[in-house]
Design an enzyme around this catalytic site. Structure first.
Site, PDB file in Angstrom:
ATOM      1  CB  CYS A 196      -0.954   0.019   1.186  1.00  0.00           C
ATOM      2  SG  CYS A 196      -2.225   1.298   0.969  1.00  0.00           S
ATOM      3  CB  CYS A 374      -4.013   3.174  -3.436  1.00  0.00           C
ATOM      4  SG  CYS A 374      -3.207   3.868  -1.969  1.00  0.00           S
TER       5      CYS A 374
END
Length: 445
Positions: A196, A374
């Site tokens: 991430c 994301c």
């Protein structure tokens, strides 16, 4: 490829005897000739990818033919930790017992893999057990390397320093934020791949919002020191983030890599990557560390790894490039896309189809396009939902401009996505938003 696999399977069957669920094997045996378990599908890793695929494989070959090797007693929904570090969620809300997420009837082997032996279709665990398989799914995730930063991890014993990437340190981020008085609040991004890639700056935006809400922002100098040469890899979303950075008076330093923490002095040392040998020291009142990351050691030292240590799979079908009965999913792979839970979801649907075809001696016919997502949390009620593919092009689900901050996207991130994770992805029913994208765009995308 199919012929090679059939030959391998025949060799395995010739060297093993017993029932389908338990064999005595002569592969990689010690002189003691210990008994060895055998499974049609062996999954290594009990994270999001491993649990999702074990659920899918259970429906395909039956629960008794599937096993998951995972040492941890607890399973975490890690995307929630951004909000835990900002005080918006509790760590307990991200936690379930591993036993509760392992599909019923699937064997849970509570061990770590010590050695892969794909030439003999076996793995060895840290408890000395040897387990053979017909098909292997590697879902080991990645490894955090706090120890590669001088002064860590022991530095976390001090206040004012935290990290949203570890269950042991995420609450320390919140403690540092709520106890902030005045000075530098520093947020870092390491010189390695990370899971991430937006998370290191999400906590910066949330910290800014919290300090404004509590009247401390005027006394704070917020700094984002990143090893990267860009704020975010996809230009459409980077442009929006730059507007936020400028409007909120946030300071961004590119090509700055954290190499040392001096917690007793509240100092952080960064190397300037474009000027080898040059370092700069920052004092901090709050420090959020994103650690260097890399492939698991057991994978790096195996023949399954590429030169960098990641699982070497075909980026389209997720099948190993050398061993046709080995497959990979998630952060441990060398897939050239961002390492996120959203990517795992999309990969799981493709991998399910790939394995189905391989089991039927057919060529895989479904390709992974590199989809990942994301949700860039920019405050306690706004999110920019970044979605993109292998080419770095936006691959957005909704028929709106997702580069804009939106409240509805925050509630999707904070409330809806965890439910999809626990009740969709881990159950093997959620393969990403791909099927819904065409509907949302009236079939035009």
């Amino acid at each position: 490829m199919a012929g090679s696999f059939l030959q391998t399977s025949r060799l395995l069957l010739q060297s093993c005897s017993g029932t389908p669920s338990f064999h005595v094997c002569k592969l990689h045996m010690t002189s003691s000739m210990a008994a060895k378990e055998h499974y049609k599908v062996l999954v290594v890793g009990g994270g999001s990818g491993g649990i999702s695929m074990s659920a899918r494989m259970k429906r395909k070959v039956g629960a008794g033919n599937v096993a998951v090797i995972e040492p941890s007693e607890k399973h975490y929904y890690q995307p929630l930790w951004t909000l835990v570090g900002a005080g918006a969620k509790s760590i307990s809300s991200s936690e379930r017992s591993t036993s509760s997420v392992i599909p019923s009837g699937v064997k849970w082997i509570r061990s770590r893999v010590q050695e892969f032996n794909p030439d003999k279709n076996c793995v060895r665990t840290d408890k000395g057990s040897e387990i053979s398989y017909e098909y292997l799914i590697v879902a080991l995730g990645l490894q955090l390397h706090y120890e590669k930063i001088k002064g860590l991890p022991e530095g976390f014993k001090y206040p004012k320093i935290g990290s949203n990437y570890s269950v042991q340190t995420v609450d320390k981020t919140w403690n540092a934020l709520k106890n902030f008085k005045e000075g530098n609040a520093i947020f870092t991004f390491p010189n390695t791949p990370v899971k991430c890639a937006g998370a290191p700056q999400k906590i910066m935006y949330l910290s800014d919002a919290y300090l404004r809400k509590t009247g401390k922002r005027a006394k704070a100098n917020i700094i984002y020191n990143t090893s990267l040469p860009v704020l975010f890899g996809i230009k459409k979303y980077a442009d929006s983030l730059w507007k936020i950075v400028k409007s909120r008076d946030l300071n961004v330093n590119f090509r700055h890599n954290l190499i040392e923490v001096r917690p007793d002095k509240q100092e952080a040392v960064f190397e300037k990557l474009d000027n080898p040998g040059e370092t700069v020291v920052f004092e901090y009142e709050m420090l959020h560390v994103t650690p260097p990351m890399g492939p698991p050691d057991v994978l790096k030292r195996s023949s399954l790894a590429d030169e960098a240590g990641w699982l070497d799979v075909d980026k389209d079908i997720l099948q190993h490039k050398k061993y046709p009965n080995v497959f990979g999913i998630g952060d441990c792979t060398n897939l050239p896309t961002a390492k996120t839970a959203a990517a795992v979801a999309a990969q799981s649907a493709v991998l399910d189809r790939t394995i189905s075809n391989v089991m039927k001696n057919k060529q895989p016919d479904k390709k992974y396009d590199g989809y990942t997502s994301c949700p860039l949390v920019t405050s306690y009620n706004t999110v920019i939902l970044a979605e993109f593919d292998y080419t770095g092009q936006p691959l957005e689900t909704f028929p709106i401009d997702q580069s804009k901050e939106r409240m509805i996207m925050y509630y999707m991130k904070a409330s809806l996505m965890p439910q999809i994770y626990w009740h969709g992805l881990l159950k093997g029913f959620w393969g990403g938003p791909g099927p819904y994208r065409k509907i949302m765009h009236l079939g035009l995308k």
